[in-house]
Motif scaffolding. Sequence first.
Motif, PDB file in Angstrom:
ATOM      1  N   GLY A 130     -28.407 -90.586  11.240  1.00  0.00           N
ATOM      2  CA  GLY A 130     -28.114 -89.243  10.757  1.00  0.00           C
ATOM      3  C   GLY A 130     -27.947 -88.279  11.912  1.00  0.00           C
ATOM      4  N   VAL A 131     -28.741 -87.203  11.900  1.00  0.00           N
ATOM      5  CA  VAL A 131     -28.600 -86.169  12.920  1.00  0.00           C
ATOM      6  C   VAL A 131     -28.893 -86.723  14.311  1.00  0.00           C
ATOM      7  N   SER A 132     -29.882 -87.606  14.430  1.00  0.00           N
ATOM      8  CA  SER A 132     -30.286 -88.112  15.746  1.00  0.00           C
ATOM      9  C   SER A 132     -29.354 -89.195  16.268  1.00  0.00           C
ATOM     10  N   GLY A 133     -28.559 -89.794  15.402  1.00  0.00           N
ATOM     11  CA  GLY A 133     -27.654 -90.848  15.840  1.00  0.00           C
ATOM     12  C   GLY A 133     -28.344 -92.102  16.350  1.00  0.00           C
ATOM     13  N   GLY A 134     -29.611 -92.281  15.999  1.00  0.00           N
ATOM     14  CA  GLY A 134     -30.333 -93.476  16.421  1.00  0.00           C
ATOM     15  C   GLY A 134     -30.886 -93.429  17.829  1.00  0.00           C
ATOM     16  N   LEU A 135     -30.818 -92.273  18.483  1.00  0.00           N
ATOM     17  CA  LEU A 135     -31.222 -92.199  19.889  1.00  0.00           C
ATOM     18  C   LEU A 135     -32.723 -92.432  20.087  1.00  0.00           C
ATOM     19  N   ARG A 136     -33.530 -92.056  19.097  1.00  0.00           N
ATOM     20  CA  ARG A 136     -34.971 -92.300  19.246  1.00  0.00           C
ATOM     21  C   ARG A 136     -35.272 -93.794  19.163  1.00  0.00           C
ATOM     22  N   ALA A 137     -34.507 -94.527  18.364  1.00  0.00           N
ATOM     23  CA  ALA A 137     -34.666 -95.979  18.324  1.00  0.00           C
ATOM     24  C   ALA A 137     -34.332 -96.586  19.681  1.00  0.00           C
ATOM     25  N   VAL A 138     -33.289 -96.083  20.314  1.00  0.00           N
ATOM     26  CA  VAL A 138     -32.889 -96.601  21.627  1.00  0.00           C
ATOM     27  C   VAL A 138     -33.971 -96.349  22.668  1.00  0.00           C
ATOM     28  N   GLU A 139     -34.561 -95.163  22.654  1.00  0.00           N
ATOM     29  CA  GLU A 139     -35.607 -94.870  23.639  1.00  0.00           C
ATOM     30  C   GLU A 139     -36.798 -95.802  23.468  1.00  0.00           C
ATOM     31  N   HIS A 140     -37.151 -96.147  22.231  1.00  0.00           N
ATOM     32  CA  HIS A 140     -38.230 -97.108  22.015  1.00  0.00           C
ATOM     33  C   HIS A 140     -37.831 -98.493  22.517  1.00  0.00           C
TER      34      HIS A 140
END
Length: 207
Positions: A130-140
């Motif tokens: 959604g808004v984050s585009g999955g970037l928090r998943a990538v950082e993890h």
Amino acid sequence: MNPTADVSAPLHTPVSAPVKVAVIIGSNREGRFGPVVADWLLGLLRERDDYTTEVVDAADAGLPTALSYSPTPEVTAELAKITPKLAAADAIVVLTPEYNHSYPASLKALIDWHYEEWRAKPVGFVSYGGVSGGLRAVEHLRQVFAELHAVTVRDTVSFHNAGASFDDEGRHRDPAAPDAAAKVMLDQLAWWASALREAKAVRPYGS
């Protein structure tokens, strides 16, 4: 020394074999969007002569989250479909959505059932959400792959509000920006893959 020799010419021009990349579709969720993003990426990879591609789909893996040093015959059979593809790869691209500010359990299980297969290999990321585009998943995921001795490339591809970015035929509505971002990521991945492959041929990692 030959006085007529062109000293500016390179003594040797190495010819690198294409990079073997394993593209991991990380979601196994019902109604998942991952295959649409994967088709877009695979289309770009097919246009390049510096890559050969294998697909590893978490939805087809059937790996349990309960790890074991003595897996059942069923799990061993599932691993036999996946592990050789990861072992043969020079590089990895992970496609991941974002679930609750992180990546899906199916992807974590696929990662955790392997270890040597990730070592001293570069990993690139394509994320969507959604808004984050999955970037928090990538950082993890960067933290996880660092623990596994993998090298994550800096640049990523991220699709914000991914469902609205593609039409009903799975084509991106405005591909210029994501195609350019993918080129940067894939160029970095190819550089690292070639460099690490050559280094490991001289001296195995960890020796």
